[in-house]
Design a protein around this motif. Sequence first.
Motif, PDB file in Angstrom:
ATOM      1  N   GLU A   1       0.797  -1.219   0.000  1.00  0.00           N
ATOM      2  CA  GLU A   1       0.000   0.000   0.000  1.00  0.00           C
ATOM      3  C   GLU A   1       0.838   1.282   0.000  1.00  0.00           C
ATOM      4  O   GLU A   1       0.591   2.206  -0.779  1.00  0.00           O
TER       5      GLU A   1
ATOM      6  N   SER B   1       2.614  -2.384   5.244  1.00  0.00           N
ATOM      7  CA  SER B   1       1.340  -3.075   5.031  1.00  0.00           C
ATOM      8  C   SER B   1       1.517  -4.586   4.915  1.00  0.00           C
ATOM      9  O   SER B   1       0.561  -5.332   5.141  1.00  0.00           O
ATOM     10  N   THR B   2       2.717  -5.045   4.566  1.00  0.00           N
ATOM     11  CA  THR B   2       2.902  -6.487   4.338  1.00  0.00           C
ATOM     12  C   THR B   2       3.970  -7.123   5.231  1.00  0.00           C
ATOM     13  O   THR B   2       4.087  -8.343   5.257  1.00  0.00           O
TER      14      THR B   2
ATOM     15  N   TYR C   1      -3.181  -5.237   8.085  1.00  0.00           N
ATOM     16  CA  TYR C   1      -3.446  -4.030   7.320  1.00  0.00           C
ATOM     17  C   TYR C   1      -4.793  -4.196   6.612  1.00  0.00           C
ATOM     18  O   TYR C   1      -5.010  -5.191   5.913  1.00  0.00           O
TER      19      TYR C   1
END
Length: 374
Positions: free
Chosen positions: A104, A152-153, A336
């Motif tokens: 993101e 986000s990951t 997320y």
Amino acid sequence: MDPSQIIIPVELLPSDGRFGSGPSKVPAAALDALARSGKSLLGTSHRQPTVKDLVAELRRGLAELFRLPEGYEVLLGNGGATAFWDAQVFGLIESKSQHLVCGEFSSKFAQAVAMADHLEDPEVISSEPGSAPTARRAGDVDVYALIHNETSTGVALPVERPAPEGLVTVDATSAAGGLHVEPAEFDVYYFAPQKGFASDGGLWFALCSPAAIERIEKIAASGRYIPPSLDLKTALENSRKDQTYNTPALATLFLMERQVAWMNSNGGLDFSAGRSARSAAILYRWTEESEVASPFVTDPRFRSNVVGTIDFADHIDAKQISAALRANGILDTEPYRKLGRNQLRIAMYPAIDPEDVERLTHSIDHVLGALTDV
Ligand SMILES: *Cc1c(COP(=O)(O)O)cnc(C)c1O
């Protein structure tokens, strides 16, 4: 079963339940110190020595923490990392940038560049969430936009120059302070204070090489339209005077300075990144022993020490785990939002005690036992 009815025994609970990836845990001692500052800081002018000295100490502390070579400068301004993307659109990218996109945040910066009429379309090198793309040398690229940790990951990427020419700018919003980095490999290493620096949001900081400063000055002199609040030349001039163009959040500066001083007085980046590495070792080792939990990032080389993303087997609902944790004061372990996985996301920034990560794993085990014991 209603997960909020699960009671985790006190002896399993972390001493501090804040595991959010941003805003993240602010040490209670720093909050107490802020309260103790009483009438001396909050509510006073940012153009007077009290605040300017605080900014000076922060800029000096960051230069020490990152062992910045001669000629590198610490810039700051308002608006967080997101505003710094826009500042780069106007003041660092001459005509074309290359972006590594793997989630993101990295994708948002590339989108901001793509919208700018005065720039060429960016070159985007993307990879699936949970994996890491690699930059490549390109003759027409004048800014390589890397990301050190995709929040986000939970993917941590290497910070390495893809080419001898072109500026390398690195989004280090969640990495800074918690991951090692070599200043020779970047021209701009930028971040906001509410993640690795255990402060509140609203500001951006950018560690800039002499080449980055030269670029800022060159573009500023070119006559290009630059909105004043995003003007990096203005930020440079103000930062050199330990000020910001417009009013900063004084509490954010105060809390961040405390955290940088804490890191430096304990041994610098070796100490702070070492704490995150210890937390990560605990978390990932726990997944190896678990039958239902596994790291989302399958390649161990890219597994982050500062943000852990843990997938759960299909018969377990991770939402129920985070709900049970939340009911017991363990906050913000939800993944997320846009990633949409059956996952927990756990911040392991330097402020977070590795022992608390250990206790968190015991708490999760307890919740798993309660959820499956029907
Ligand atoms: C949180 C985050 C941002 C956005 O930071 P703001 O201060 O909210 O603008 C950008 N990049 C990364 C990698 C982040 O983790």
